[in-house]
Design a protein around this motif. Structure first.
Motif, PDB file in Angstrom:
ATOM      1  N   MET A 127       0.542  -0.936  -0.174  1.00  0.00           N
ATOM      2  CA  MET A 127       0.177  -0.113   0.218  1.00  0.00           C
ATOM      3  C   MET A 127       0.709   1.220   0.078  1.00  0.00           C
ATOM      4  O   MET A 127       2.008   1.265   0.479  1.00  0.00           O
ATOM      5  CB  MET A 127      -0.874   0.227   1.108  1.00  0.00           C
ATOM      6  N   THR A 128       0.216   2.727  -0.674  1.00  0.00           N
ATOM      7  CA  THR A 128       1.131   3.675  -0.474  1.00  0.00           C
ATOM      8  C   THR A 128       1.462   4.368   0.534  1.00  0.00           C
ATOM      9  O   THR A 128       0.410   4.028   2.005  1.00  0.00           O
ATOM     10  CB  THR A 128      -0.442   4.400  -1.085  1.00  0.00           C
ATOM     11  N   GLU A 129       2.236   4.254   0.668  1.00  0.00           N
ATOM     12  CA  GLU A 129       2.793   5.141   2.609  1.00  0.00           C
ATOM     13  C   GLU A 129       2.169   6.493   2.434  1.00  0.00           C
ATOM     14  O   GLU A 129       2.120   7.363   0.718  1.00  0.00           O
ATOM     15  CB  GLU A 129       4.038   4.796   3.391  1.00  0.00           C
ATOM     16  N   SER A 130       1.363   7.595   3.263  1.00  0.00           N
ATOM     17  CA  SER A 130       1.610   9.480   3.344  1.00  0.00           C
ATOM     18  C   SER A 130       3.007   9.398   3.924  1.00  0.00           C
ATOM     19  O   SER A 130       2.939   9.028   5.378  1.00  0.00           O
ATOM     20  CB  SER A 130       0.205   9.367   3.427  1.00  0.00           C
ATOM     21  N   ALA A 131       3.050  10.786   4.070  1.00  0.00           N
ATOM     22  CA  ALA A 131       3.483  11.913   4.555  1.00  0.00           C
ATOM     23  C   ALA A 131       3.557  13.369   5.707  1.00  0.00           C
ATOM     24  O   ALA A 131       2.910  13.995   4.153  1.00  0.00           O
ATOM     25  CB  ALA A 131       4.611  12.001   4.249  1.00  0.00           C
ATOM     26  N   ILE A 132       3.858  14.318   6.132  1.00  0.00           N
ATOM     27  CA  ILE A 132       3.453  15.159   5.888  1.00  0.00           C
ATOM     28  C   ILE A 132       4.886  16.073   5.497  1.00  0.00           C
ATOM     29  O   ILE A 132       5.622  15.611   6.253  1.00  0.00           O
ATOM     30  CB  ILE A 132       3.448  16.166   7.558  1.00  0.00           C
ATOM     31  N   VAL A 133       4.748  16.989   4.618  1.00  0.00           N
ATOM     32  CA  VAL A 133       5.927  17.230   4.075  1.00  0.00           C
ATOM     33  C   VAL A 133       5.868  18.876   4.370  1.00  0.00           C
ATOM     34  O   VAL A 133       6.785  18.628   4.891  1.00  0.00           O
ATOM     35  CB  VAL A 133       5.313  17.525   2.684  1.00  0.00           C
ATOM     36  N   SER A 134       4.508  19.716   5.043  1.00  0.00           N
ATOM     37  CA  SER A 134       4.763  20.574   5.186  1.00  0.00           C
ATOM     38  C   SER A 134       4.328  21.094   6.454  1.00  0.00           C
ATOM     39  O   SER A 134       2.578  20.948   6.276  1.00  0.00           O
ATOM     40  CB  SER A 134       5.596  22.068   4.352  1.00  0.00           C
ATOM     41  N   ALA A 135       4.306  22.294   7.528  1.00  0.00           N
ATOM     42  CA  ALA A 135       3.090  22.807   8.165  1.00  0.00           C
ATOM     43  C   ALA A 135       3.200  24.483   8.558  1.00  0.00           C
ATOM     44  O   ALA A 135       4.386  24.613   8.801  1.00  0.00           O
ATOM     45  CB  ALA A 135       2.794  21.589   9.278  1.00  0.00           C
ATOM     46  N   ALA A 136       2.121  24.554   8.801  1.00  0.00           N
ATOM     47  CA  ALA A 136       2.255  26.636   9.086  1.00  0.00           C
ATOM     48  C   ALA A 136       0.755  26.333   9.743  1.00  0.00           C
ATOM     49  O   ALA A 136       0.079  26.218   9.666  1.00  0.00           O
ATOM     50  CB  ALA A 136       2.563  27.453   7.853  1.00  0.00           C
ATOM     51  N   ILE A 137       1.012  26.983  11.147  1.00  0.00           N
ATOM     52  CA  ILE A 137      -0.103  27.529  11.772  1.00  0.00           C
ATOM     53  C   ILE A 137      -0.085  28.863  11.724  1.00  0.00           C
ATOM     54  O   ILE A 137       1.581  29.828  11.606  1.00  0.00           O
ATOM     55  CB  ILE A 137      -0.480  27.010  12.868  1.00  0.00           C
ATOM     56  N   THR A 138      -1.096  29.822  12.083  1.00  0.00           N
ATOM     57  CA  THR A 138      -0.855  31.176  12.799  1.00  0.00           C
ATOM     58  C   THR A 138      -0.425  30.900  14.044  1.00  0.00           C
ATOM     59  O   THR A 138      -0.744  30.386  14.873  1.00  0.00           O
ATOM     60  CB  THR A 138      -1.943  32.661  12.300  1.00  0.00           C
ATOM     61  N   GLU A 139      -0.323  31.873  15.088  1.00  0.00           N
ATOM     62  CA  GLU A 139      -0.919  32.398  15.884  1.00  0.00           C
ATOM     63  C   GLU A 139      -2.000  32.397  16.166  1.00  0.00           C
ATOM     64  O   GLU A 139      -2.976  32.504  15.658  1.00  0.00           O
ATOM     65  CB  GLU A 139      -0.070  33.861  16.217  1.00  0.00           C
ATOM     66  N   TRP A 140      -2.369  32.269  17.751  1.00  0.00           N
ATOM     67  CA  TRP A 140      -3.890  31.992  17.745  1.00  0.00           C
ATOM     68  C   TRP A 140      -3.584  33.719  18.786  1.00  0.00           C
ATOM     69  O   TRP A 140      -3.699  34.187  19.398  1.00  0.00           O
ATOM     70  CB  TRP A 140      -4.243  31.267  18.990  1.00  0.00           C
ATOM     71  N   THR A 141      -5.578  34.348  19.023  1.00  0.00           N
ATOM     72  CA  THR A 141      -5.884  35.247  18.453  1.00  0.00           C
ATOM     73  C   THR A 141      -7.389  34.943  19.319  1.00  0.00           C
ATOM     74  O   THR A 141      -7.385  33.981  19.615  1.00  0.00           O
ATOM     75  CB  THR A 141      -5.894  36.377  18.080  1.00  0.00           C
ATOM     76  N   ALA A 142      -7.320  36.516  20.248  1.00  0.00           N
ATOM     77  CA  ALA A 142      -8.821  36.353  20.708  1.00  0.00           C
ATOM     78  C   ALA A 142      -9.794  36.124  19.488  1.00  0.00           C
ATOM     79  O   ALA A 142      -9.535  36.885  18.478  1.00  0.00           O
ATOM     80  CB  ALA A 142      -8.239  37.714  21.576  1.00  0.00           C
ATOM     81  N   SER A 143     -10.781  35.287  20.132  1.00  0.00           N
ATOM     82  CA  SER A 143     -11.685  35.305  19.282  1.00  0.00           C
ATOM     83  C   SER A 143     -12.797  37.076  19.323  1.00  0.00           C
ATOM     84  O   SER A 143     -13.125  37.293  19.975  1.00  0.00           O
ATOM     85  CB  SER A 143     -13.382  33.649  19.692  1.00  0.00           C
ATOM     86  N   GLY A 144     -13.557  36.398  18.282  1.00  0.00           N
ATOM     87  CA  GLY A 144     -14.557  37.369  18.088  1.00  0.00           C
ATOM     88  C   GLY A 144     -14.792  38.793  17.349  1.00  0.00           C
ATOM     89  O   GLY A 144     -14.961  39.804  17.807  1.00  0.00           O
TER      90      GLY A 144
END
Ligand SMILES: [Zn+2]
Lengths: 145, 411
Positions: free
Chosen positions: B1-18
């Motif tokens: 079976m094919t294997e999969s992988a994470i190549v890259s990732a990015a997130i923002t800074e978490w901020t106040a909601s609303g």
């Protein structure tokens, strides 16, 4: 002279009303026996063949306190008629289900996991015309801590 | 079976909601192109965009929610689309884990080679309620907030009290343990530039915060936040060409509600009848067991965990369920500080939802992002000191939504 307010269940179909001894309204599947609250038009057992519709039943008025908490924050509109502090319990019924509901007391000294509680209907809040009712569980034994 | 992988990732800074600005779609687009840049890919190289829908409340019940249900389509148009497949998924707080597992399954089946998994949210403040709707009789009348005044923290509080009871301990014991969990998570939030809260708490401060639902105090419950994240997933052959440190997806399991789950579940009036399972949280355990089976590993192989801690009880419960040992062992692990970066089993070195607040439809991406950094040795001051090979991420959401992702070094 103030007129007696009309007593109205907050939601229809959850408990019998008017009634001297109100009961929660659930359903039981005639095929597999699975019990639900609130009542449902279909069975929720994944192994059931669903060949018949569940039948309405009245659940046992007495159960055992599975856990509880005292809510100490008010809720936002439109649910702000729930005024803190108020008590919430999870109650295990003989039918084998655990139902969440309001408890009649916020006094933790009077509450204990495993104690017997009994169903009661009482006022949640009222407006100019109506008193809105919900179901509560009331401790029916003294706590010896 | 094919294997999969994470190549890259990015997130923002978490901020106040609303806050309405910047727009969710702008945030989502900038973090999506950042993840693509890091993978040295263009939108044309992406076969599918898998996005989570949002928990945004709407101002008027007559407004259609189709815009919030089609983030994948809107994002594809915004960043440039060559007809990529657009999939929108929803599963409460477990949404991005389910989106991630969907991408993984599509790659492993051979249907696609590269996927962009994204999520963004600007979560409503305060207690969550289901929206009343005149168009749905169930929502118009039947839900437990209206009848019982029950909130999500009420369920968590009852679970925590029950755990103490079953272990024969006073409720103060789990209260203090939950406070310690908050303290340890906050130590890592303070070291995480993406976390919204950087303050390090003491046990005393946590226990002095107002009681929400005994035994849960305010600082044991996560706030709600805004945030966005994107992860590029590819089949292993391609991943190895794009990065010298691909993080293999060893397992991605999606869990659902179990009819015989014995613990009262958010946001239901009652458990189901008939044939109850013996152990509470069988639902939680089940999704992890499936992931272990997929990956061909056992609990002993897990080097590091990111678990969904909407409240501090959930950290404790996830450790109970993932390790499958006597609950006393979890208490010892936490009390000895073994969940810290230099401990035996680091848990939530991101700082957890305790330090981020919850951007509901994006929270699992934040956790997978942290495991990606940790396995690659790129977590800076938060880096676990032990040698890492395998990481577990668990996500949990209302109505019985679960995800368990196992990642593994592939170099
Ligand atoms: Zn049935």
């Amino acid at each position: 002279m103030s007129k007696e307010k009309r007593k109205v269940p907050i939601v229809d179909g959850l408990f019998t009303w008017p009634s001297d001894e109100p009961r929660l309204i659930g359903s039981r599947c005639p095929v597999c026996g699975s019990v639900q609250f609130p009542k449902s038009n279909v069975c929720n057992n994944p192994d059931c063949d669903h060949s018949k519709e569940p039948e309405q039943i009245l659940l046992s008025p007495e159960g055992t306190l599975y856990s509880y908490t005292i809510h100490r924050y008010d809720l936002r509109p439109p649910f702000d008629y729930h005024k803190a502090p108020y008590a919430i319990g999870a109650v295990e019924l003989p039918e084998g289900i655990i139902v969440v509901g309001r408890l009649t007391t916020t006094d933790e000294e009077k509450l204990k996991i495993g104690m017997k509680v009994r169903l009661k209907v009482g006022e949640l809040y009222s407006d100019g015309e109506n008193a809105y009712l919900t179901y509560f569980f009331e401790p029916v034994e003294e706590v010896r801590k | 079976m094919t294997e999969s992988a994470i190549v890259s990732a990015a997130i923002t800074e978490w901020t106040a909601s609303g806050e309405p600005t910047p727009s969710l779609m702008d945030r989502l687009a900038s973090v999506a192109v950042e993840a693509l840049r890091r993978a040295k890919l263009r939108p044309r190289d992406v076969d599918a965009v898998i996005a989570t829908t949002t928990a945004l409340p709407f101002d008027n019940p007559s407004f259609i929610t189709i815009s919030a249900q089609h983030f994948a389509h809107r994002l594809a148009s915004k960043i440039g689309s060559h007809g990529m497949k657009c999939i929108n998924v929803c599963g409460a707080c477990a949404s991005t884990a389910i989106a991630f597992a969907t991408a993984d399954a599509m790659i492993k089946s051979g249907y696609i080679k590269t996927a962009l998994v994204v999520g963004a949210d600007n979560s409503p403040r305060g207690f969550y309620y289901q929206a009343p709707s005149v168009l749905d009789a169930d929502l118009a009348t039947g839900y437990p907030h209206k009848v019982v005044g029950i909130t999500n923290p009420s369920y968590w509080a009852m679970w925590a009290r029950r755990r103490a009871y079953e272990m024969g301990k006073p409720v103060e014991d789990i209260k203090e343990l939950m406070a310690l969990v908050k303290v340890i998570h906050s130590e890592y939030g303070a070291r995480n530039p993406y976390a919204r809260y950087r303050k390090v708490f003491t046990v005393e401060e946590v226990l002095k915060s107002p009681v929400v639902c005994d035994p849960l105090h305010l600082y044991m419950i996560s706030a709600t936040s805004s945030g966005a994240g994107a992860i590029v997933v590819a089949d292993m052959e391609r991943a190895k060409k794009l990065t010298d440190k691909p993080v293999k997806i060893a397992a991605s399991a999606i869990g659902g509600p179990l009819s015989n789950e014995p613990a009262p579940r958010l946001v239901h009036f009652a458990t189901a009848g008939g044939g109850r399972a013996v152990r509470p949280f069988t639902e939680w355990r089940r999704v992890i067991e499936e992931a272990y089976k997929q990956a061909g590993i056992t609990a002993e192989d897990i080097d590091i965990m990111e678990v969904h801690d909407t409240n501090c009880f959930n950290t404790i419960n996830w450790i109970d369920q993932a390790m499958g040992w006597e609950r006393e062992e979890t208490d010892k692990l936490i009390r000895k500080g073994e969940i810290r970066h230099n401990g035996r089993l680091p848990v939530n070195l991101s700082g957890g939802t305790a330090s981020f607040g919850e951007a509901v439809q994006c929270q699992a991406l934040m956790m997978i992002h942290e495991l990606f950094l940790q396995l690659r040795g790129e977590a800076g001051e938060r880096q676990a000191t032990k040698k890492l090979r395998v990481g577990l991420c668990t996500a949990y959401g209302a109505y019985g939504s679960y995800g368990a992702i196992i990642v593994e070094k592939a170099w």
